[in-house]
Design a protein around this motif. Structure first.
Motif: not given
Length: 160
Positions: A47-52, A58-66, A82-86, A95-96
């Motif tokens: 969502g927009t609020a999460a992107r802002i 953090e969003r990518l790390i949080m997406m691993i669980e779902p 995507e995480l490898k690029k960061l 942790g990942i």
């Protein structure tokens, strides 16, 4: 005079929208830890609020669980790429790797699990991890996952 009033009104509206987005972002972070529905988590994080208000890392790390819960390996691999690029800290990578190692080992992806185990061993061989008992127990747990689930070594648990 009219321009000043219009400017003040626009500034008030902008501040109101900003406070609304901050409040929504905080509520979304709380909701992520209370929802068990992976689709809901994915929707919140994209969502927009999460992107802002939530950094991409953090969003990518949080997406691993779902994606693990959904058993969506294609999306999970996309997040990993995507995480490898960061730039990630070693703490984040450990942790990942713990999550991914367990997922791949339990789902019969022994080659991927072994690669993650090797990466974890490399990270945990460095200081400050090498001398920290907590991180060495993580390494032992990873070794057990590899031996029992990926390599199917039933004798491992009976060895001393």
């Amino acid at each position: 005079m009219l321009a000043v009033i219009a400017g003040i009104a626009i500034a008030l509206i902008a501040v109101s929208v900003l406070f609304y987005l901050i409040q929504k972002s905080v509520l979304n972070k709380v909701a992520l830890y209370t929802y068990t529905d992976p689709q809901q988590c994915e929707m919140i994080l994209s969502g927009t609020a999460a992107r802002i208000f939530i950094p991409k890392r953090e969003r990518l790390i949080m997406m691993i669980e779902p994606y693990i819960i959904q058993n969506n390996e294609t999306a999970l691999d996309g997040v990993i790429e995507e995480l490898k690029k960061l730039k990630l800290s070693d703490y984040n990578r450990i942790g990942i790797n713990q999550k991914l190692l367990e997922y791949y080992a339990l789902h019969g992806k022994s080659k991927k699990a072994e690669n993650i185990y090797d990466e974890s061993k490399t990270i945990l061989a460095k200081e400050p991890f090498k001398s920290d008992e907590k991180y060495q127990s993580i390494l032992l747990e990873a070794e057990q996952m590899i031996e029992v689930y990926a390599r199917r070594n039933g004798d491992y648990l009976t060895q001393e």
